[in-house]
Design a protein around this motif. Structure first.
Motif, PDB file in Angstrom:
ATOM      1  N   HIS A  93     -12.607  -7.295   5.038  1.00 46.60           N
ATOM      2  CA  HIS A  93     -11.750  -8.313   4.427  1.00 46.60           C
ATOM      3  C   HIS A  93     -10.262  -7.992   4.576  1.00 46.60           C
ATOM      4  O   HIS A  93      -9.459  -8.844   4.966  1.00 46.60           O
ATOM      5  N   TYR A  94      -9.898  -6.782   4.233  1.00 53.65           N
ATOM      6  CA  TYR A  94      -8.478  -6.401   4.222  1.00 53.65           C
ATOM      7  C   TYR A  94      -7.844  -6.605   5.596  1.00 53.65           C
ATOM      8  O   TYR A  94      -6.794  -7.241   5.719  1.00 53.65           O
ATOM      9  N   LEU A 113     -13.050  -9.096  -3.235  1.00 56.27           N
ATOM     10  CA  LEU A 113     -11.866  -9.273  -2.397  1.00 56.27           C
ATOM     11  C   LEU A 113     -11.789  -8.145  -1.367  1.00 56.27           C
ATOM     12  O   LEU A 113     -11.588  -8.389  -0.176  1.00 56.27           O
ATOM     13  N   THR A 114     -11.919  -6.912  -1.808  1.00 55.70           N
ATOM     14  CA  THR A 114     -11.983  -5.743  -0.928  1.00 55.70           C
ATOM     15  C   THR A 114     -12.852  -4.695  -1.620  1.00 55.70           C
ATOM     16  O   THR A 114     -13.257  -4.870  -2.771  1.00 55.70           O
ATOM     17  N   GLU A 119      -6.108  -1.806  -1.840  1.00 54.41           N
ATOM     18  CA  GLU A 119      -6.021  -2.900  -0.871  1.00 54.41           C
ATOM     19  C   GLU A 119      -5.896  -4.243  -1.579  1.00 54.41           C
ATOM     20  O   GLU A 119      -5.150  -5.129  -1.125  1.00 54.41           O
ATOM     21  N   ALA A 120      -6.607  -4.411  -2.688  1.00 56.45           N
ATOM     22  CA  ALA A 120      -6.527  -5.661  -3.446  1.00 56.45           C
ATOM     23  C   ALA A 120      -5.099  -5.890  -3.949  1.00 56.45           C
ATOM     24  O   ALA A 120      -4.583  -7.017  -3.908  1.00 56.45           O
ATOM     25  N   TYR A 354     -10.518 -22.910  -9.200  1.00 57.08           N
ATOM     26  CA  TYR A 354     -10.948 -21.878  -8.250  1.00 57.08           C
ATOM     27  C   TYR A 354     -10.181 -20.576  -8.497  1.00 57.08           C
ATOM     28  O   TYR A 354      -9.026 -20.588  -8.907  1.00 57.08           O
ATOM     29  N   PRO A 355     -10.833 -19.431  -8.270  1.00 61.30           N
ATOM     30  CA  PRO A 355     -10.156 -18.141  -8.396  1.00 61.30           C
ATOM     31  C   PRO A 355      -9.215 -17.915  -7.212  1.00 61.30           C
ATOM     32  O   PRO A 355      -9.483 -18.376  -6.097  1.00 61.30           O
ATOM     33  N   SER A 356      -8.147 -17.215  -7.442  1.00 60.23           N
ATOM     34  CA  SER A 356      -7.188 -16.873  -6.392  1.00 60.23           C
ATOM     35  C   SER A 356      -7.252 -15.377  -6.098  1.00 60.23           C
ATOM     36  O   SER A 356      -7.956 -14.624  -6.777  1.00 60.23           O
ATOM     37  N   ILE A 357      -6.501 -14.934  -5.107  1.00 61.47           N
ATOM     38  CA  ILE A 357      -6.422 -13.502  -4.827  1.00 61.47           C
ATOM     39  C   ILE A 357      -5.877 -12.761  -6.038  1.00 61.47           C
ATOM     40  O   ILE A 357      -6.345 -11.664  -6.376  1.00 61.47           O
TER      41      ILE A 357
END
Length: 378
Positions: A93-94, A113-114, A119-120, A354-357
């Motif tokens: 992902h990253y 996410l990672t 990294e997140a 919706y969820p975001s980063i």
């Protein structure tokens, strides 16, 4: 309004096996959501090589003019792409998200996410600097029942939240062995592990509804410390594969609001309770209970979920969860409906849908806190 032009990273040509999961197979769920929606148009595809991208375009019957790329950097530089979807194994992902964000592309990435909180944090900062919108596939937030719970809390239906408890059952037991394709699920630091998947998917709607923990404590226990690992033919390839992820996760603490909270997630072969997940929120004026059937995951569609509302000065009612939704959302296969709902929310500007980063970063941050304070029971 012109459709959102999409580039997909990781659309497979492999049909998922009976194990129910192969790396990249979830990209097929994304394809179904996009194909049904009038809001999106697939214009590009990226795989590990251009040749594999062309093969996937042909295999999945995409428009022959769909562009084929062999690198995330080239895809990210395409001016005709508005949104990049990353649907691959979490350890990639990253590397795949970074060029998209650096080129100011909106992104949709699967959850977790990672596999690394560091990294997140970096990805969240990149998304903020780029000023782009992002979606993370923690689909539980799109469940109409969980959306209703949040609406009830925001409306003050039960007054001030005083305490809450979340109990969940995961079908990630290793008592009968585990397929090789799912071995990451029993690794403590595996990206799609019991903690990130089993706990993390539930933490997103929990935090979104009630806020973060001010103080937190945790207990982990792994009863089945080794398990047999078998391949796609059922042949055991490791009779004593080490399982480091906890089978039993207990979290408790005080929320920033002052409410007290407990979370209990267990991995057993089956559940004695018909409710796979049960979330009770007690307030100064009443109580809410959310339940979803056993045998699934919290991020699944949950067609038989229920929400009960009891007022201290009044009776109990089952809350009506019916919503008017377009056919292109509801016609998606059941387990993919919540992903289709995320796409619909993004396309229609419903940022609460919706969820975001950034919200995923908060989930990963809490998971890191939990892992640091967790006491391992013998």
């Amino acid at each position: 309004m012109a459709p959102i032009r999409v580039g997909i990273i990781g659309l497979t040509t492999v049909i998922p096996s009976g194990e129910g999961y192969t790396p990249g197979s979830w990209g097929l769920a994304h394809l179904a959501c996009l194909a049904n929606s009038p809001h999106y148009k697939i214009v590009a595809l990226c795989n590990s090589t251009v040749e594999k991208a062309h093969k996937s375009i042909e295999h999945n019957k995409l428009d022959p003019v769909t562009k084929a790329y062999g690198s995330a950097e080239e895809l990210a530089q395409d001016p005709d792409v508005d949104l990049i979807i990353v649907s691959v194994h979490v350890d990639k992902h990253y590397a795949l998200l970074k060029p998209a964000l650096q080129n100011k592309k909106s992104v949709f990435v699967e959850f977790p996410l990672t596999g690394s909180y560091k990294e997140a944090e970096e990805l969240a900062e990149l998304a903020k600097q780029a000023g782009v919108k992002s979606v993370v596939g923690a689909q539980a937030r799109a469940n109409p029942a969980l959306k209703k719970v949040k609406e009830l809390i925001k409306s003050g239906a039960i007054g001030d939240v005083v305490t809450t408890s979340w109990t969940g059952h995961l079908i990630l037991s290793t008592w009968s062995g585990i397929p090789e394709a799912l071995k990451d699920f029993v690794e403590l630091d595996g990206g799609p592990g019991r903690i990130n998947i089993g706990l993390g998917h539930g933490l997103d709607p929990f935090l979104d509804t009630l806020g973060d923990f001010k103080d937190v404590q945790a207990i982990f226990k792994t009863y089945q410390k080794t398990t047999s690992l078998f391949n796609s033919t059922g042949t055991v390839i490791d009779p004593a594969y080490k399982a480091t992820a906890p089978e039993y996760i207990l979290v408790q603490g005080v929320l920033e609001s002052g409410a007290v909270a407990s979370i209990n997630v267990r991995s057993t072969p089956t559940s004695v309770d018909e409710a796979g997940f049960r979330w009770i929120i007690s307030g100064s004026e009443g109580e809410i209970e959310f339940t979803s059937p056993a045998g699934g995951y919290i991020q699944g569609s949950g067609p038989n979920c229920k929400v009960l509302l009891r007022k201290w000065k009044g009776g109990m009612e089952e809350v009506d969860l019916r919503r008017d939704e377009p056919a292109h959302v509801t016609n998606v296969l059941e387990f993919g409906i919540n992903t289709a709902r995320l796409y619909e929310a993004f396309a229609t500007g419903d940022e609460d849908g919706y969820p975001s980063i950034e919200s995923a970063r908060k989930v990963h941050h809490l998971i890191e806190r939990i892992k640091k304070v967790a006491v391992w029971a013998p």
